[in-house]
Scaffold this active site. Structure first.
Site, PDB file in Angstrom:
ATOM      1  N   ARG A  89     -17.610  -6.098 -50.629  1.00 12.41           N
ATOM      2  CA  ARG A  89     -17.097  -7.072 -49.667  1.00 12.41           C
ATOM      3  C   ARG A  89     -18.070  -8.238 -49.504  1.00 12.41           C
ATOM      4  O   ARG A  89     -17.672  -9.377 -49.289  1.00 12.41           O
ATOM      5  CB  ARG A  89     -16.844  -6.392 -48.321  1.00 12.41           C
ATOM      6  CG  ARG A  89     -15.746  -5.330 -48.339  1.00 12.41           C
ATOM      7  CD  ARG A  89     -15.545  -4.739 -46.952  1.00 12.41           C
ATOM      8  NE  ARG A  89     -14.527  -3.702 -46.935  1.00 12.41           N
ATOM      9  CZ  ARG A  89     -14.789  -2.405 -47.011  1.00 12.41           C
ATOM     10  NH1 ARG A  89     -16.034  -1.993 -47.154  1.00 12.41           N
ATOM     11  NH2 ARG A  89     -13.828  -1.522 -46.967  1.00 12.41           N
ATOM     12  N   ASP A 149     -11.503   1.725 -40.778  1.00 17.65           N
ATOM     13  CA  ASP A 149     -12.437   2.763 -41.196  1.00 17.65           C
ATOM     14  C   ASP A 149     -12.370   3.958 -40.237  1.00 17.65           C
ATOM     15  O   ASP A 149     -12.434   5.117 -40.657  1.00 17.65           O
ATOM     16  CB  ASP A 149     -13.871   2.219 -41.213  1.00 17.65           C
ATOM     17  CG  ASP A 149     -13.986   0.943 -42.005  1.00 17.65           C
ATOM     18  OD1 ASP A 149     -14.456   0.980 -43.146  1.00 17.65           O
ATOM     19  OD2 ASP A 149     -13.598  -0.115 -41.470  1.00 17.65           O
ATOM     20  N   ARG A 152      -9.352   5.962 -40.939  1.00 22.79           N
ATOM     21  CA  ARG A 152      -9.598   6.787 -42.129  1.00 22.79           C
ATOM     22  C   ARG A 152     -10.429   8.009 -41.765  1.00 22.79           C
ATOM     23  O   ARG A 152     -10.174   9.117 -42.258  1.00 22.79           O
ATOM     24  CB  ARG A 152     -10.327   5.954 -43.188  1.00 22.79           C
ATOM     25  CG  ARG A 152      -9.458   4.883 -43.839  1.00 22.79           C
ATOM     26  CD  ARG A 152     -10.286   3.891 -44.635  1.00 22.79           C
ATOM     27  NE  ARG A 152      -9.447   2.966 -45.404  1.00 22.79           N
ATOM     28  CZ  ARG A 152      -9.853   1.796 -45.874  1.00 22.79           C
ATOM     29  NH1 ARG A 152     -11.099   1.389 -45.642  1.00 22.79           N
ATOM     30  NH2 ARG A 152      -9.036   1.022 -46.571  1.00 22.79           N
ATOM     31  N   HIS A 176     -18.403  -3.464 -41.531  1.00 18.98           N
ATOM     32  CA  HIS A 176     -17.208  -2.973 -42.227  1.00 18.98           C
ATOM     33  C   HIS A 176     -17.531  -3.040 -43.714  1.00 18.98           C
ATOM     34  O   HIS A 176     -17.235  -4.021 -44.391  1.00 18.98           O
ATOM     35  CB  HIS A 176     -16.007  -3.853 -41.895  1.00 18.98           C
ATOM     36  CG  HIS A 176     -14.782  -3.543 -42.723  1.00 18.98           C
ATOM     37  ND1 HIS A 176     -14.226  -2.296 -42.811  1.00 18.98           N
ATOM     38  CD2 HIS A 176     -14.025  -4.344 -43.511  1.00 18.98           C
ATOM     39  CE1 HIS A 176     -13.173  -2.333 -43.609  1.00 18.98           C
ATOM     40  NE2 HIS A 176     -13.036  -3.572 -44.055  1.00 18.98           N
TER      41      HIS A 176
END
Length: 313
Positions: A89, A149, A152, A176
């Site tokens: 990212r 997240d 998840r 993140h």
């Protein structure tokens, strides 16, 4: 005047379109404006999603320009270059910071006074860029952070323990991305300490499973991107949940990316931290107790992000 029932999505790629679709299904707003550098793409998505309205909730969904979002209560920004296989990212930061600055300049130009919800990656960096470029009060600029997240994490814990994921209370904080951390010290299932609940479900120890779950959460995006090229359904639901908290003033607690000003001994950056969200945006950053190990990992996560911020300022 701000219309809290009106939202805008800037960027109609996979993520922006998934968010718009989820917003339509949830009936979160009465009006939704879609913007994209490719106007035809925005118009096509608006047409396609609108055709599902008879099966869901009444909503005016249309393609627009920046002038059309001046009164939007929530502006969701997803525009940016896509994350490619093998790319982190943070690799996207230089390119997407420039895109974010150009979008914020347009939002300022039309005097939009709504809340900015940043979803573009790397989200913590771009939330800070949006905050600095806009000059808005910090509560009006929030990022989607580690909300996905955290979902998840709950999903994977529930699978290991064979329990409803809605009964799992645990979260991810920090970046993140690769330096994020799971706050296991606060994790519980329906109020029962996670380790105790695991013992009740037949585990003599849950340490190995926790480590496996954390790495699976951290690497989820890479795994999905390798298989299908992009992630968008999960973040579509996550962004919708944040938007709902704003429009319904529900005072929801979620680990969104917010500007820190001394909390946890950190400042000068945006990081994903449990925050109360309502119609004013980020109403309160919650400074919760972390274990020494978790606090050290949070500091390291902040240090990694500060290095990146220094490269783009």
């Amino acid at each position: 005047m701000v219309n809290i029932q009106k939202a805008a999505v800037v960027g109609c790629g996979f993520v922006g379109s998934a968010i718009a679709y989820a917003l339509m299904q949830q009936g979160t707003f009465s009006e939704l404006v879609l913007l994209d550098a490719n106007g035809a793409k925005a118009e096509g998505e608006a047409m396609d999603i609108s055709h599902g309205v008879p099966f869901a909730h009444a909503m005016d969904i249309r393609k627009g320009e920046y002038e059309d979002i001046a009164d939007a209560g929530v502006v969701i920004i997803t525009a940016g270059a896509n994350q490619k296989p093998g790319e982190s990212r943070l690799d996207l930061v230089q390119k997407n910071a420039g895109i974010m600055r150009s979008i914020i300049r347009e939002i300022k130009r039309v005097n939009c006074e709504g809340i900015l919800l940043i979803v573009s990656n790397p989200v913590d960096i771009l939330t800070q860029v949006a905050l600095e470029e806009s000059g808005f009060p910090k509560e009006r600029v929030i990022g989607s952070g580690t909300v996905l997240d955290t979902a998840r994490l709950k999903y994977l814990v529930s699978g290991k323990l064979d329990v409803d994921s809605r009964n799992v209370h645990a979260f991810i904080i920090g970046e993140h991305g690769d330096s994020e951390l799971a706050v296991w010290s606060c994790a519980n299932v329906y109020g029962i300490d996670l380790e105790e609940f695991a013992a009740l479900r037949g585990f003599s120890s849950f340490e190995k499973e926790k480590d496996e779950i954390y790495h699976a959460v951290r690497d989820s995006a890479y795994e999905i991107i390798e298989r299908k090229g992009a992630t968008y359904y999960g973040i579509g639901m996550a962004a919708t949940r944040i938007a709902e908290a704003i429009v319904r003033d529900s005072h929801t607690v979620a680990p969104v990316s917010v500007s820190l000003n001394g909390e946890y001994g950190l400042s000068g950056l945006c990081l994903s931290i449990p925050t109360v969200i309502g119609n004013r945006g980020a109403e309160q950053i919650l400074e919760i107790h972390l274990s020494e190990d978790e606090m050290e990992k949070l500091r390291k996560s902040a240090e990694e992000l500060k290095k990146v911020l220094a490269q783009i300022r």
